[in-house]
Design an enzyme around this catalytic site. Structure first.
Site, PDB file in Angstrom:
ATOM      1  N   SER A 130      -7.312  -1.619  11.818  1.00  0.00           N
ATOM      2  CA  SER A 130      -8.332  -0.132  11.783  1.00  0.00           C
ATOM      3  C   SER A 130      -8.277  -0.111  13.493  1.00  0.00           C
ATOM      4  O   SER A 130      -9.714  -1.202  14.106  1.00  0.00           O
ATOM      5  CB  SER A 130      -9.242  -0.407  11.113  1.00  0.00           C
TER       6      SER A 130
ATOM      7  N   TYR B 258     -15.070  -4.711   6.274  1.00  0.00           N
ATOM      8  CA  TYR B 258     -13.915  -3.862   6.764  1.00  0.00           C
ATOM      9  C   TYR B 258     -13.344  -4.564   7.975  1.00  0.00           C
ATOM     10  O   TYR B 258     -13.010  -4.645   8.353  1.00  0.00           O
ATOM     11  CB  TYR B 258     -14.280  -3.027   6.378  1.00  0.00           C
TER      12      TYR B 258
ATOM     13  N   GLY C 197       1.796   3.910  -2.457  1.00  0.00           N
ATOM     14  CA  GLY C 197       1.760   4.589  -3.615  1.00  0.00           C
ATOM     15  C   GLY C 197       0.473   5.354  -2.578  1.00  0.00           C
ATOM     16  O   GLY C 197       1.085   7.005  -2.901  1.00  0.00           O
TER      17      GLY C 197
ATOM     18  N   ALA D  26     -12.409  -7.913   8.307  1.00  0.00           N
ATOM     19  CA  ALA D  26     -11.175  -7.990   7.758  1.00  0.00           C
ATOM     20  C   ALA D  26      -9.985  -7.771   9.027  1.00  0.00           C
ATOM     21  O   ALA D  26      -9.040  -8.288   9.055  1.00  0.00           O
ATOM     22  CB  ALA D  26     -10.740  -7.752   6.315  1.00  0.00           C
ATOM     23  N   LYS D  27      -9.801  -6.159   9.656  1.00  0.00           N
ATOM     24  CA  LYS D  27      -9.417  -5.718  10.519  1.00  0.00           C
ATOM     25  C   LYS D  27      -9.376  -6.744  11.808  1.00  0.00           C
ATOM     26  O   LYS D  27      -8.284  -6.333  12.090  1.00  0.00           O
ATOM     27  CB  LYS D  27      -9.573  -4.676  10.041  1.00  0.00           C
TER      28      LYS D  27
ATOM     29  N   ASP E 241      -0.876  -6.829  -6.402  1.00  0.00           N
ATOM     30  CA  ASP E 241      -1.983  -6.669  -6.222  1.00  0.00           C
ATOM     31  C   ASP E 241      -2.091  -7.527  -4.800  1.00  0.00           C
ATOM     32  O   ASP E 241      -1.468  -8.928  -4.830  1.00  0.00           O
ATOM     33  CB  ASP E 241      -3.279  -7.355  -6.732  1.00  0.00           C
ATOM     34  N   VAL E 242      -1.963  -6.844  -3.711  1.00  0.00           N
ATOM     35  CA  VAL E 242      -1.765  -8.407  -2.505  1.00  0.00           C
ATOM     36  C   VAL E 242      -2.780 -10.017  -2.479  1.00  0.00           C
ATOM     37  O   VAL E 242      -2.461 -10.730  -1.720  1.00  0.00           O
ATOM     38  CB  VAL E 242      -1.060  -7.439  -1.364  1.00  0.00           C
TER      39      VAL E 242
ATOM     40  N   GLY F  56       0.953  -1.298  -0.199  1.00  0.00           N
ATOM     41  CA  GLY F  56       0.036  -0.211   0.223  1.00  0.00           C
ATOM     42  C   GLY F  56       0.632   1.126  -0.190  1.00  0.00           C
ATOM     43  O   GLY F  56       0.276   2.696   1.026  1.00  0.00           O
TER      44      GLY F  56
END
Length: 234
Positions: A124, A137, A10, A140-141, A45-46, A8
């Site tokens: 997060s 989200y 970028g 996942a976090k 793409d991870v 990430g």
């Protein structure tokens, strides 16, 4: 000088972390779907293990073994849970959780060979309290935090520390996009008024915490979830 990979990298937090680690004297390569740097930046793409392995092979050839990994790649998503179809659910899980899995798997042999390693996962602050309309989200976090603790116990005896940073309210392109879509429950200024330190966080705040956790000074710290959130979650 050690070799670090920041996913990430970028923009936002990932970019700030990469810049900080370079200032710390490390060789730093970044992975991102859309790289923005002109040097040492690789498109990957991870969520795709083949792309991750190919990028890591190139990085090893150019820089040597990778012993520092910061997993900052992320993908948000919003919607009522009943409206989230499985493809949307799977994509958010693939990037935010499975991406961490793929990247750790790819670099772990280097760390095991060196008997030294640092892994920092960016999770997060929503994992503390939940967040409506972001079930995929937050799930996942939250799993990233659990993975962090498990890996810390497993890898500590071989010289590898694993920690997570759940950022609070950080001024990133993702945050500005959420504000523009009226998904914050108020403006950024509204949230600043609810933050004890009375400011929005900056990517550099997260980068500073990463820098410390990667340093030799943090060698006795592992399995920790270090909140960087201006006091919003204590």
């Amino acid at each position: 000088m050690r070799t670090a990979v920041v996913t990430g990298g970028g923009s936002g937090i990932g970019l700030a972390v990469a810049q900080q680690l370079r200032a710390d004297g490390h060789r730093v390569a970044t992975l991102d779907l859309r790289p923005t740097e002109t040097e040492f930046a690789y498109a990957a793409d991870v969520a795709d293990p083949d792309q991750v392995r190919a990028a890591l092979d190139t990085i090893r050839t150019e820089f040597g073994p990778v012993t520092i990994l910061v997993n900052a790649a992320g993908l948000d998503g919003t919607g009522r849970f009943i409206d989230i179809d499985f493809a949307q659910w799977q994509r958010v899980i693939d990037v935010n959780l499975n991406g961490v899995y793929h990247c750790v798997q790819a670099v772990l042999p280097d760390m095991l060979a060196a008997h030294w390693g640092r892994i920092v996962n960016i999770s997060s602050s929503s994992t503390h309290s939940g967040q409506p309309f972001m079930a995929h989200y937050v799930s996942a976090k939250s799993a990233v935090n659990g993975l962090t603790k498990s890996l810390a116990l497993e890898l500590g005896p071989v010289g590898i520390t694993v920690n997570a940073i759940p950022p609070g309210f950080i001024d990133t392109p993702m945050l500005r996009k959420a504000e523009a879509a009226d998904r914050l429950g108020g403006t950024i200024d509204d949230h600043i008024r609810r933050t004890p330190v009375r400011r929005v966080g900056q990517p550099e705040d997260i980068a500073a915490a990463c820098s410390f956790l990667i340093s030799e000074s943090a060698g006795y710290i592992t399995g920790q979830i270090l909140g960087v959130n201006g006091g919003r979650n204590t």
